[in-house]
Write a protein that holds these residues in place. Structure first.
Motif, PDB file in Angstrom:
ATOM      1  N   LYS A 162       0.833  -1.206   0.000  1.00  9.22           N
ATOM      2  CA  LYS A 162       0.000   0.000   0.000  1.00  9.22           C
ATOM      3  C   LYS A 162       0.864   1.252   0.000  1.00  9.22           C
ATOM      4  O   LYS A 162       0.571   2.220  -0.713  1.00  9.22           O
ATOM      5  N   LEU A 163       1.907   1.230   0.790  1.00  4.58           N
ATOM      6  CA  LEU A 163       2.822   2.369   0.853  1.00  4.58           C
ATOM      7  C   LEU A 163       3.480   2.593  -0.506  1.00  4.58           C
ATOM      8  O   LEU A 163       3.583   3.734  -0.972  1.00  4.58           O
ATOM      9  N   GLU A 210       2.274   1.724  -3.440  1.00  2.00           N
ATOM     10  CA  GLU A 210       1.249   2.245  -4.360  1.00  2.00           C
ATOM     11  C   GLU A 210       1.026   3.738  -4.139  1.00  2.00           C
ATOM     12  O   GLU A 210       0.856   4.497  -5.100  1.00  2.00           O
ATOM     13  N   GLN A 211       1.012   4.154  -2.882  1.00  2.00           N
ATOM     14  CA  GLN A 211       0.837   5.572  -2.568  1.00  2.00           C
ATOM     15  C   GLN A 211       1.999   6.391  -3.135  1.00  2.00           C
ATOM     16  O   GLN A 211       1.784   7.431  -3.756  1.00  2.00           O
ATOM     17  N   TYR A 212       3.215   5.908  -2.935  1.00  9.59           N
ATOM     18  CA  TYR A 212       4.386   6.613  -3.457  1.00  9.59           C
ATOM     19  C   TYR A 212       4.352   6.682  -4.984  1.00  9.59           C
ATOM     20  O   TYR A 212       4.682   7.710  -5.577  1.00  9.59           O
ATOM     21  N   ALA A 227       1.681   6.626  -6.896  1.00  7.45           N
ATOM     22  CA  ALA A 227       0.630   7.567  -7.291  1.00  7.45           C
ATOM     23  C   ALA A 227       1.109   9.016  -7.142  1.00  7.45           C
ATOM     24  O   ALA A 227       0.843   9.854  -8.018  1.00  7.45           O
ATOM     25  N   ASP A 228       1.813   9.298  -6.055  1.00  4.01           N
ATOM     26  CA  ASP A 228       2.354  10.646  -5.850  1.00  4.01           C
ATOM     27  C   ASP A 228       3.341  11.015  -6.950  1.00  4.01           C
ATOM     28  O   ASP A 228       3.294  12.117  -7.493  1.00  4.01           O
ATOM     29  N   ASN A 276      11.501   7.916  -1.499  1.00  2.00           N
ATOM     30  CA  ASN A 276      10.470   6.874  -1.385  1.00  2.00           C
ATOM     31  C   ASN A 276      11.096   5.486  -1.319  1.00  2.00           C
ATOM     32  O   ASN A 276      10.657   4.643  -0.525  1.00  2.00           O
TER      33      ASN A 276
END
Length: 168
Positions: A48-49, A51-53, A55-56, A104
């Motif tokens: 999840k982390l 994926e968040q990175y 997306a950012d 990241n």
């Protein structure tokens, strides 16, 4: 002199007898770790982390691309000082994206190490407990890179470690 030779022979015989009674084991920690619910939860968190990175970074790259395209369209009509300022802004955005990517990756690696450290410690404690209760001299990791581990002369304690951890 004869007494020295006799003592040496007795010592060698005693050492050989002690070695013949020694118990050796082997374990597959990867199999154990992958069966742990803590590992599944940690992997989910890390994914999840990541994926968040991602997306950012994607939004930052999209913004850079839009600004670059806009600059390409209007650069012919811009005064030189504004053109240089916008080129500098684009370059700074690009560097910021690269730095974010590196940051990241480091954060993901650190988070993964922290989570795996706790899981690994739990597995090692269980292996030590099995080693002590089973009176093993040594328990080797099957995937450790040791050129050869005899699976017929040593006991596979993987199932015992799993049971100690409450795993199937």
């Amino acid at each position: 002199m004869k007494k020295l030779i006799i003592c040496a022979i007795c010592a060698i015989c005693g050492f050989t007898t002690a070695n013949a009674q020694a118990k050796f084991g082997h374990v597959n920690t990867q199999e154990i770790i992958q069966a742990m619910p803590e590992y599944t939860a940690a992997k989910t968190e890390i994914d999840k982390l990541q994926e968040q990175y991602e997306a950012d970074l994607k939004s930052m790259q999209d913004e850079l691309q839009k600004k670059a395209e806009a600059f390409d369209k209007e650069q012919e009509t811009l005064p030189e000082n504004i053109k240089q300022r916008r080129q500098t802004e684009l370059q700074e955005m690009y560097q910021k994206i690269q730095q974010s990517y590196q940051d990241n990756q480091q954060a993901l690696q650190k988070a993964s190490q922290e989570k795996m450290q706790a899981i690994t410690a739990k597995v090692l404690d269980a292996i030590k407990a099995i080693g002590q209760t089973g009176q093993f001299v040594i328990i080797n990791e099957v995937n450790s890179g040791i050129p050869y581990i005899s699976t017929t002369l040593s006991t596979d304690v993987t199932a015992q470690v799993k049971a100690k951890l409450g795993l199937k």
